[in-house]
Design a protein around this motif. Structure first.
Motif, short mmCIF file in Angstrom:
data_model
loop_
_atom_site.label_atom_id
_atom_site.label_comp_id
_atom_site.label_asym_id
_atom_site.label_seq_id
_atom_site.Cartn_x
_atom_site.Cartn_y
_atom_site.Cartn_z
N ASN A 603 14.45 55.72 -55.56
CA ASN A 603 15.62 56.60 -55.48
C ASN A 603 16.70 56.02 -56.39
OD1 ASN A 603 16.89 54.50 -54.04
ND2 ASN A 603 16.53 55.45 -52.06
N GLU A 604 17.88 56.61 -56.36
CA GLU A 604 18.92 56.20 -57.31
C GLU A 604 19.42 54.77 -57.07
OE1 GLU A 604 19.70 60.70 -56.74
OE2 GLU A 604 18.55 59.08 -55.79
N CYS A 605 19.14 54.22 -55.88
CA CYS A 605 19.51 52.82 -55.62
C CYS A 605 18.41 51.88 -56.10
CB CYS A 605 19.77 52.60 -54.13
SG CYS A 605 21.25 53.41 -53.51
N SER A 606 17.18 52.09 -55.64
CA SER A 606 16.09 51.16 -55.97
C SER A 606 15.81 51.10 -57.46
CB SER A 606 14.82 51.54 -55.22
OG SER A 606 14.33 52.80 -55.64
N VAL A 607 16.12 52.18 -58.20
CA VAL A 607 15.86 52.19 -59.63
C VAL A 607 16.77 51.21 -60.38
CG1 VAL A 607 17.49 54.00 -60.34
CG2 VAL A 607 15.26 53.81 -61.50
N LEU A 608 17.82 50.75 -59.70
CA LEU A 608 18.73 49.77 -60.31
C LEU A 608 18.14 48.36 -60.35
CD1 LEU A 608 22.08 50.89 -58.60
CD2 LEU A 608 21.34 51.39 -60.94
N ARG A 609 16.95 48.16 -59.78
CA ARG A 609 16.36 46.81 -59.72
C ARG A 609 16.20 46.17 -61.09
NH1 ARG A 609 12.67 50.67 -59.24
NH2 ARG A 609 10.71 50.56 -60.41
N LYS A 610 16.10 46.98 -62.14
CA LYS A 610 15.89 46.43 -63.48
C LYS A 610 17.19 46.18 -64.23
CE LYS A 610 11.40 48.71 -63.82
NZ LYS A 610 10.56 49.72 -64.53
N THR A 611 18.27 46.79 -63.76
CA THR A 611 19.55 46.63 -64.46
C THR A 611 20.61 45.94 -63.62
OG1 THR A 611 20.22 48.86 -63.74
CG2 THR A 611 19.15 48.65 -65.92
N ASP A 612 20.58 46.17 -62.29
CA ASP A 612 21.59 45.57 -61.40
C ASP A 612 20.92 45.31 -60.04
OD1 ASP A 612 23.85 44.66 -60.22
OD2 ASP A 612 25.07 46.43 -60.64
N PRO A 613 20.07 44.27 -59.95
CA PRO A 613 19.24 44.03 -58.76
C PRO A 613 20.02 43.93 -57.46
CG PRO A 613 18.57 42.59 -60.57
CD PRO A 613 19.84 43.26 -61.00
N HIS A 614 21.25 43.42 -57.52
CA HIS A 614 22.03 43.25 -56.29
C HIS A 614 22.40 44.58 -55.65
CE1 HIS A 614 22.33 38.94 -56.66
NE2 HIS A 614 22.77 39.05 -57.91
N LYS A 615 22.38 45.66 -56.43
CA LYS A 615 22.70 46.97 -55.89
C LYS A 615 21.45 47.79 -55.55
CE LYS A 615 27.16 47.42 -58.28
NZ LYS A 615 27.96 48.22 -59.23
N ALA A 616 20.28 47.23 -55.84
CA ALA A 616 19.04 47.99 -55.68
C ALA A 616 18.53 47.96 -54.25
CB ALA A 616 17.97 47.45 -56.63
N TYR A 617 18.69 46.83 -53.57
CA TYR A 617 18.07 46.65 -52.25
C TYR A 617 19.09 46.27 -51.19
CZ TYR A 617 13.84 46.56 -55.11
OH TYR A 617 12.84 46.87 -55.99
N PHE A 618 18.74 46.56 -49.93
CA PHE A 618 19.65 46.34 -48.81
C PHE A 618 19.05 45.44 -47.74
CE2 PHE A 618 20.45 50.32 -50.91
CZ PHE A 618 21.83 50.31 -51.11
N ALA A 619 17.79 45.03 -47.91
CA ALA A 619 17.11 44.12 -46.97
C ALA A 619 17.08 44.70 -45.55
CB ALA A 619 17.75 42.74 -46.99
N CYS A 620 17.01 46.01 -45.44
CA CYS A 620 16.86 46.64 -44.13
C CYS A 620 16.20 48.00 -44.30
CB CYS A 620 18.21 46.78 -43.43
SG CYS A 620 19.39 47.87 -44.24
N HIS A 621 15.59 48.47 -43.24
CA HIS A 621 14.93 49.78 -43.23
C HIS A 621 14.80 50.17 -41.76
CE1 HIS A 621 12.06 52.93 -44.71
NE2 HIS A 621 11.54 52.76 -43.50
N THR A 622 15.70 51.01 -41.27
CA THR A 622 15.75 51.33 -39.85
C THR A 622 15.50 52.82 -39.64
OG1 THR A 622 17.40 49.58 -39.57
CG2 THR A 622 17.09 51.10 -37.74
N ASP A 623 14.49 53.14 -38.81
CA ASP A 623 14.08 54.52 -38.58
C ASP A 623 14.75 55.12 -37.36
OD1 ASP A 623 11.87 54.88 -40.61
OD2 ASP A 623 11.12 53.11 -39.55
#
Length: 667
Positions: A603-623
Motif C-alpha cells: 500500500n502507499e505506506c509499505s511502498v516507502l520501504r525503498k525510499t523512507d523505511p522508517h515510514k513504511a512499517y509500524f511493527a503492528c497488525h491488529t484485526d
C-alpha cells in the motif's frame, strides 16, 4: 538449584542473599520505607527457598508453594500490596511510591529466573534491590540518585537481557522447558517446574489432554505441524535450509506438544523456547496492566540506541543460527473471562518523547531481525484451543474447536475462489452494518492489469493461519473511507466496547469507544493499546471470513466474547490496522491455488520501504471483526457502478456460496 559452575557467580549469590536475609529481619531505613524493604526482601527470600525445592514434594505441596509465590498480588491482596502503584504512592509519596512499586513488580521476574536456572539474572536483580536499599539508609536520600540507580541498571544490563532474548530464539538444546515437555506425563507435578502461576486452567487442560487417546493427540499435532510446512510450500519458500523453529505455547498443552515432537523430527526441525512467549493464566491482569509502561523509568534515546546496537551485535554473532531459523509456531489458548482494565492514575506513563522512542525501537529491532532472518525466507503457524475457564462445557468446546481447526481445505478453497472471482471484478468494496451497527466503509482495490494472471485477494487455507476460512487483501489507502463500528471486540487480551474507527484515505482520522465514562479515557485507551501511541495507522488488511462453522460454535456455546482473533476473524469481515499481511516480504511473488499471482501486497505506506523505511512499517497488525449478525451488506462495485452482492443481511448471497449459510442461525 542453579547447576552453575561459575564460582564467582555463586559467591555473589551467597553474599547477596546473606544481605537480603539481614534486610528481611531488621531494616535500617526510616519510615515510611522500612516496611516496603522488609516486604520485598521477604519476597526474594521466599522465591529462593521455594525454587530450591526444585518442584519436589506432593502435588498439594507444590500447589501451596505456587500460591505463596504470587499471593501478594492476587485478588483483594493487591489492593494493599506495594506492587499496586496506588497503594505504594499513598504510603510513600508520588515519586518514591511509583518507583518502588515499579521495582517490586520487576522483582517478580526473579521467580522465572530462579526456575529457569538463570543465576546471573537472579543475582543482578538482587543486587539492584540491595543497592537501592543502601541508598535509602542514608540520612537524606535524593530521589534522583535512586532513580538514576534503577535507570543505569536497565541500561547496563540491557546487553544481558537483549542477548538472552535473541539466543533463546535461535539456539536449540537441553533447556529447562525442553526437559519439562519431555518429562511431562499424568503426574501433574511437572506443571510447577515453570515457576509461573498455575491455575485450574493449566491443571484441567493437562488432565484433559492426558486422557485423550494417543492417536487423536497425534492427529491434532499433525494439524499444526503440517500447516506450518504447508506455509512454506504455498509461498514457495525453502524449508530444507532450516532446522529450527520457535515454539510458543500455553502451559497445560505439553501432552499435545510432546505428541508433535516426533513429527517435527521427521521434518528435520527442532524447537527453541523463550520464557517470555510461554504463557499461563496471569496471577492478576490489573497488576500487569498497571505496570505495562514501567519502562518510562529508563527509556531514553541512549537506552534505545544501546539496545538496538546489542541486537545487531548479537544477531551478527549468531548469524549462522539465524540463517537456519524457520519462524514461530504458536499454540494459543482462549476462553478467559474478558478483562476490563481500570486506569490507575499512579501508574507510569510514557511521555510523548518516550512514545516516539518506543515506536523507533520496535521498528529498528524488527528491521535488524529482518536483515538476519528475512521474512521472505520464513513462515509461521498459529492455532488456538479453549481453556477450562470457558465454562462447564469445556471438553465439548475443545472437541468442537478441533473440528473447526480441521475443516476440509479443498472445500473452502473452491467456495472462496468464487468470492475472489467476484471481488476481482470490482473497483471497490462497500461494507455496511446492520441494525445498531454503524459501519459504512468503502475499500479501494488495486487495479488488475492482467486479470487472467492476477488477483487482489489471497485464498487463505489452514496453513500459517489455522483454521481455514478467509479471503484477504491489502487495500489501496487513497479512497478507502468511512466508519468501522463493532459493538464488542476482544483484541490482544483487552475488550473494546462500541469501538469506532474513522478512516480517511485509508488512515485512521478519529477513534472512540465506550469502555470508560470520559471521552479522554476512551481515546487514551485506544491510542495506547490499539495504536501503540501513534497518531494514526493505516488499514493494512481487509478480509471476508467464511468459517460459518466457527460462528455456529460460538453461537451454540455463547462464547463470541471469548473467541481469539485467530478464530473470530473468520466469522465475518475483518479489518487490520498497521502493517499489511505481507510486511517485509512484499517483493516475494505469492500465488493462489488457481495459479494467479496476488498483486495487492503493498500500500502507499509499505511502498516507502525503498525510499523512507522508517515510514513504511509500524511493527503492528491488529484485526477487528464485524460478526455476521451485525453485517448488513458486502457489495463489490465495478468501475461502471454496477454491484455484485456477496453478503446481504448476514447471509452469503453470491451463487456458489450457499453452502456457507447452512451453519448460520441468524434471525
Amino acid at each position: 538449584m542453579w547447576k552453575n559452575n561459575d564460582e564467582a557467580l555463586k559467591e555473589r549469590f551467597m553474599l547477596a542473599m546473606e544481605r537480603i536475609y539481614e534486610i528481611r529481619e531488621a531494616v535500617d531505613v526510616k519510615q515510611p520505607y522500612s516496611d516496603y524493604f522488609q516486604t520485598v526482601a521477604a519476597f526474594i527470600c521466599k522465591v529462593k527457598e521455594i525454587a530450591e525445592k526444585d518442584a519436589a514434594g506432593t502435588l498439594e505441596e507444590l500447589e501451596e508453594d505456587n500460591r505463596r509465590l504470587y499471593e501478594d498480588i492476587v485478588g483483594d491482596r493487591y489492593e494493599t500490596s506495594y506492587a499496586n502503584p496506588s497503594y505504594s504512592t499513598a504510603l510513600m509519596g508520588n515519586e518514591f511510591g511509583k518507583l518502588f512499586s515499579m521495582l517490586y513488580a520487576q522483582m517478580y521476574q526473579m521467580i522465572v529466573f530462579a526456575y529457569a536456572k538463570r543465576l546471573e539474572n537472579f543475582i543482578v536483580y538482587a543486587e539492584l534491590f540491595i543497592e537501592v536499599y543502601n541508598l535509602m539508609e542514608q540520612e537524606e536520600t535524593e530521589f534522583l540518585s535512586v532513580k538514576d540507580t534503577v535507570y543505569w541498571f536497565f541500561s547496563d544490563y540491557s546487553d544481558l537481557f537483549a542477548r538472552q532474548q535473541i539466543e533463546d530464539l535461535l539456539i536449540t538444546g537441553n533447556t529447562v522447558y525442553e526437559q519439562i515437555i519431555e518429562q511431562s506425563d499424568e503426574d501433574l507435578r511437572y506443571l510447577y517446574k515453570y515457576g509461573m502461576n498455575i491455575t485450574e486452567n493449566e491443571r484441567k487442560m493437562a488432565e484433559f489432554l492426558n486422557k485423550m487417546d494417543k492417536e487423536t493427540l497425534k492427529q491434532t499435532a499433525a494439524t499444526f505441524v503440517n500447516g506450518y510446512c504447508r506455509g512454506f510450500e504455498v509461498t514457495k519458500r525453502d524449508l530444507s535450509k532450516k532446522d529450527r523453529f520457535e515454539l510458543r505455547y500455553a502451559i497445560g498443552l505439553e501432552p499435545l506438544i510432546k505428541a508433535s515432537l516426533p513429527l517435527w523430527e521427521e521434518k528435520g526441525l527442532k524447537p527453541t523456547y523463550r520464557h517470555i512467549t510461554i504463557t499461563t493464566t496471569p496471577a492478576n491482569r490489573q497488576f500487569e496492566y498497571d505496570h505495562r509502561y514501567d519502562q518510562a523509568v529508563y527509556l531514553d534515546r541512549q537506552y534505545k540506541e544501546r539496545r538496538s546496537q546489542v541486537f545487531r551485535v548479537t544477531y551478527e554473532e549468531r548469524k549462522e543460527e539465524a540463517r537456519r531459523y524457520a519462524g514461530p509456531v504458536v499454540l494459543e489458548t482462549f476462553g478467559e473471562i474478558p478483562f476490563e482494565p481500570k486506569n490507575n492514575a499512579d501508574s507510569y506513563r510514557l511521555n510523548e518523547k518516550q512514545q516516539t522512542l518506543s515506536i523507533e525501537l520496535a521498528s529498528e529491532t524488527r528491521s535488524i531481525m529482518n536483515e538476519y532472518i528475512p521474512e521472505d525466507e520464513t513462515s509461521f503457524t498459529i492455532i488456538a484451543f479453549p481453556v477450562p475457564e470457558i465454562g462447564d462445557q469445556f471438553e465439548e468446546i475443545f472437541k468442537e474447536t478441533m473440528k473447526v481447526n480441521t475443516l476440509d481445505n479443498e472445500k473452502y478453497i473452491k467456495i472462496q475462489q468464487i468470492i475472489i472471482d467476484a471481488l476481482d471484478q470490482g473497483k471497490f468494496v462497500r461494507v455496511k452494518g446492520r441494525n445498531e451497527n454503524k459501519t459504512d466503509l468503502v475499500i479501494q482495490l488495486h487495479p488488475l492489469t492482467d486479470p487472467e494472471k492476477q488477483t487482489n485477494f489471497e485464498n487463505c487455507t489452514a496453513d500459517v493461519n489455522i483454521p481455514v476460512g478467509e479471503v484477504f487483501t491489502s487495500p489501496i489507502l487513497k479512497g478507502t473511507n468511512g466508519i468501522l463500528h463493532i459493538s464488542r471486540v476482544f483484541m490482544r487480551g483487552l475488550e473494546y466496547k462500541e469501538l469506532e474507527l474513522t478512516f480517511k484515505d485509508g488512515m485512521i482520522s478519529s477513534y472512540t469507544c465506550k469502555n470508560f465514562d470520559s471521552e479522554e479515557e476512551n481515546r487514551a485507551y485506544i491510542k495506547e493499546n490499539l495504536m501503540y501511541h501513534r497518531e494514526t495507522l493505516p488499514m493494512g488488511e481487509f478480509a471476508i471470513g467464511t468459517n460459518t462453522t466457527a460462528y455456529a460454535m460460538a453461537q451454540k456455546y455463547n462464547i463470541f466474547r471469548r473467541l481469539p482473533i485467530l478464530i473470530a476473524e473468520k466469522t465475518g469481515p475483518h479489518f487490520a490496522v498497521g502493517d499489511t499481511c505481507y510486511s517485509h516480504s512484499e517483493d516475494l511473488a505469492v500465488f493462489n491455488p488457481d495459479g494467479k499471482e496476488i498483486i495487492a501486497r503493498d500500500n502507499e505506506c509499505s511502498v516507502l520501504r525503498k525510499t523512507d523505511p522508517h515510514k513504511a512499517y509500524f511493527a503492528c497488525h491488529t484485526d477487528a471483526t464485524i460478526p455476521y449478525d451485525e453485517l448488513g451488506a458486502i457489495d463489490v462495485v465495478r468501475a461502471d457502478g454496477t454491484e455484485i452482492p456477496i453478503i446481504r443481511n448476514s447471509r452469503f448471497v453470491l451463487p456458489g456460496t450457499e453452502e456457507l449459510n447452512k451453519a448460520l442461525q441468524i434471525e
